[in-house]
Scaffold this motif. Structure first.
Motif, PDB file in Angstrom:
ATOM      1  N   ARG A   1       3.340  -8.853   2.937  1.00 51.71           N
ATOM      2  CA  ARG A   1       3.046  -9.939   2.004  1.00 51.71           C
ATOM      3  C   ARG A   1       2.754 -11.239   2.751  1.00 51.71           C
ATOM      4  O   ARG A   1       1.804 -11.963   2.420  1.00 51.71           O
ATOM      5  N   ARG A   2       3.552 -11.522   3.758  1.00 46.80           N
ATOM      6  CA  ARG A   2       3.376 -12.766   4.510  1.00 46.80           C
ATOM      7  C   ARG A   2       2.022 -12.811   5.216  1.00 46.80           C
ATOM      8  O   ARG A   2       1.287 -13.788   5.095  1.00 46.80           O
TER       9      ARG A   2
ATOM     10  N   TYR B   1      -1.128 -12.666   2.665  1.00 43.64           N
ATOM     11  CA  TYR B   1      -1.324 -13.947   1.973  1.00 43.64           C
ATOM     12  C   TYR B   1      -1.857 -15.013   2.930  1.00 43.64           C
ATOM     13  O   TYR B   1      -2.702 -15.843   2.548  1.00 43.64           O
ATOM     14  N   GLU B   2      -1.381 -14.995   4.151  1.00 42.94           N
ATOM     15  CA  GLU B   2      -1.888 -15.939   5.140  1.00 42.94           C
ATOM     16  C   GLU B   2      -3.372 -15.701   5.400  1.00 42.94           C
ATOM     17  O   GLU B   2      -4.147 -16.648   5.581  1.00 42.94           O
TER      18      GLU B   2
ATOM     19  N   GLU C   1      -5.651 -17.033   2.437  1.00 45.93           N
ATOM     20  CA  GLU C   1      -5.464 -18.437   2.040  1.00 45.93           C
ATOM     21  C   GLU C   1      -6.721 -19.306   2.189  1.00 45.93           C
ATOM     22  O   GLU C   1      -7.056 -20.074   1.285  1.00 45.93           O
TER      23      GLU C   1
ATOM     24  N   LEU D   1       1.970  -4.513  -4.154  1.00 44.74           N
ATOM     25  CA  LEU D   1       1.526  -5.685  -3.397  1.00 44.74           C
ATOM     26  C   LEU D   1       0.003  -5.773  -3.380  1.00 44.74           C
ATOM     27  O   LEU D   1      -0.572  -6.853  -3.569  1.00 44.74           O
TER      28      LEU D   1
ATOM     29  N   GLU E   1      -1.266  -6.999  -6.636  1.00 45.57           N
ATOM     30  CA  GLU E   1      -0.988  -8.441  -6.727  1.00 45.57           C
ATOM     31  C   GLU E   1      -2.054  -9.250  -5.976  1.00 45.57           C
ATOM     32  O   GLU E   1      -2.593 -10.227  -6.484  1.00 45.57           O
ATOM     33  N   LEU E   2      -2.368  -8.810  -4.764  1.00 52.65           N
ATOM     34  CA  LEU E   2      -3.375  -9.493  -3.948  1.00 52.65           C
ATOM     35  C   LEU E   2      -4.757  -9.380  -4.571  1.00 52.65           C
ATOM     36  O   LEU E   2      -5.550 -10.328  -4.531  1.00 52.65           O
TER      37      LEU E   2
ATOM     38  N   ILE F   1      -6.046 -11.976  -6.811  1.00 54.53           N
ATOM     39  CA  ILE F   1      -6.395 -13.263  -6.208  1.00 54.53           C
ATOM     40  C   ILE F   1      -7.759 -13.193  -5.537  1.00 54.53           C
ATOM     41  O   ILE F   1      -8.642 -14.010  -5.787  1.00 54.53           O
ATOM     42  N   LYS F   2      -7.936 -12.191  -4.680  1.00 51.39           N
ATOM     43  CA  LYS F   2      -9.206 -11.946  -4.014  1.00 51.39           C
ATOM     44  C   LYS F   2      -9.398 -10.437  -3.877  1.00 51.39           C
ATOM     45  O   LYS F   2      -8.417  -9.707  -3.741  1.00 51.39           O
TER      46      LYS F   2
END
Length: 304
Positions: free
Chosen positions: A99-100, A103-104, A107, A130, A133-134, A137-138
């Motif tokens: 996740r870290r 997401y980085e 961004e 996960l 979830e991502l 966003i994209k």
């Protein structure tokens, strides 16, 4: 003339601009290397886990992105990129760590999508959640290293999972709304042309995209030992082109063809040496497609 549905065309259709894919190193390993399934990796896999063109995993993801974008910025005016986690198995870590870093990676505004190379046996339900979830966003795509549908070959290359595991991963990714790209190797030892085409046809019914990869024999691999002892021969450019053309004609028109060859690290390449000149290879394949009037899906139309 359009002969097949290329990745460039797909990106232009989806994002209305040219998009570059940049390789990111998440610092992961593989169950075929850490002792879970084995310690040697797949028989063809390089020391870098197919990520020779990636940055050092010691750098933060943001630093890797910045460096990679700097290298290619003269090639594009649109400045849109896909963050591609390439080396080794990129879901083979804790979900919190994934996740870290994911997401980085997504961004920056210039990153328009996320591509994750992994194994079908490294996609548990938590990681699939996960990815879902991502994907809100994209856009997310997952690349699965299948290589072949033939179990005897899979055992020889030490893939470490059955075909049913790939099928289950495809089902779960499809249900999660995640795009699927499948890696297939053309020229694996002891496979006939028809076996290779059977793999392509099988994958074409299940995947959104496909990477058709020439078998490279690289230094410091067990495949290199097999090759140097004379146990198999690699394909010629002419043989490879013939198979690639037949493969394209057997793929449904909806399948995005991400790659029709590949370029291994020249410092590590043992065979086939003709593959080192990627521009020449692509030009030859394209000329042959033009000469033969190749059309993606032609074989399927003829069967229908």
């Amino acid at each position: 003339m359009k002969h097949y549905y290329s990745l460039n065309e797909y990106y232009k259709n989806r994002f209305n601009k040219k998009v570059y894919k940049i390789s990111i190193n998440g610092g992961m390993t593989c169950p075929n290397r850490d002792g879970t399934l084995g310690t040697k990796g797949c028989i063809f896999c390089s020391e870098g886990g197919s990520g020779e063109f990636s940055a050092s995993a010691e750098l933060r993801i943001s630093e890797q992105l910045k460096s990679a974008i700097e290298r290619v910025k003269t090639k594009t005016k649109d400045n849109l990129f896909i963050a591609y986690f390439q080396p080794f198995t990129n879901t083979y870590a804790s979900t919190d760590y994934l996740r870290r870093i994911f997401y980085e990676a997504i961004e920056p505004d210039c990153i328009v999508g996320l591509s994750i190379a992994t194994r079908p046996d490294c996609l548990d339900d938590e990681k699939l959640e996960l990815l879902k979830e991502l994907n809100l966003i994209k856009p997310v795509s997952v690349e699965l290293g299948l290589q072949t549908i033939h179990e005897k070959t899979a055992e020889y290359i030490r893939r470490g999972y059955k075909l049913e595991v790939y099928d289950e991963a495809v089902r779960k990714l499809r249900n999660a709304g995640i795009d699927i790209v499948t890696h297939v190797i053309i020229g694996l030892p002891y496979e006939t042309e028809e076996m290779m085409l059977e793999t392509v046809e099988y994958v074409g019914k299940r995947t959104d995209g496909i990477k058709l990869q020439l078998l490279h024999v690289l230094k410091n691999t067990d495949l290199a030992k097999e090759y140097q002892s004379g146990k198999f021969e690699v394909l010629s450019l002419e043989n490879y082109t013939d198979i690639i053309i037949k493969a394209i004609e057997r793929l449904p028109e909806r399948v995005v063809i991400h790659r029709i060859t590949g370029d291994g690290d020249k410092k590590s390449l043992i065979a086939p040496m003709w593959s080192a000149d990627k521009k020449r290879v692509l030009n030859y394949i394209n000329r042959e497609m033009e000469r033969r009037d190749v059309k993606q899906g032609k074989f399927l139309l003829q069967k229908a």
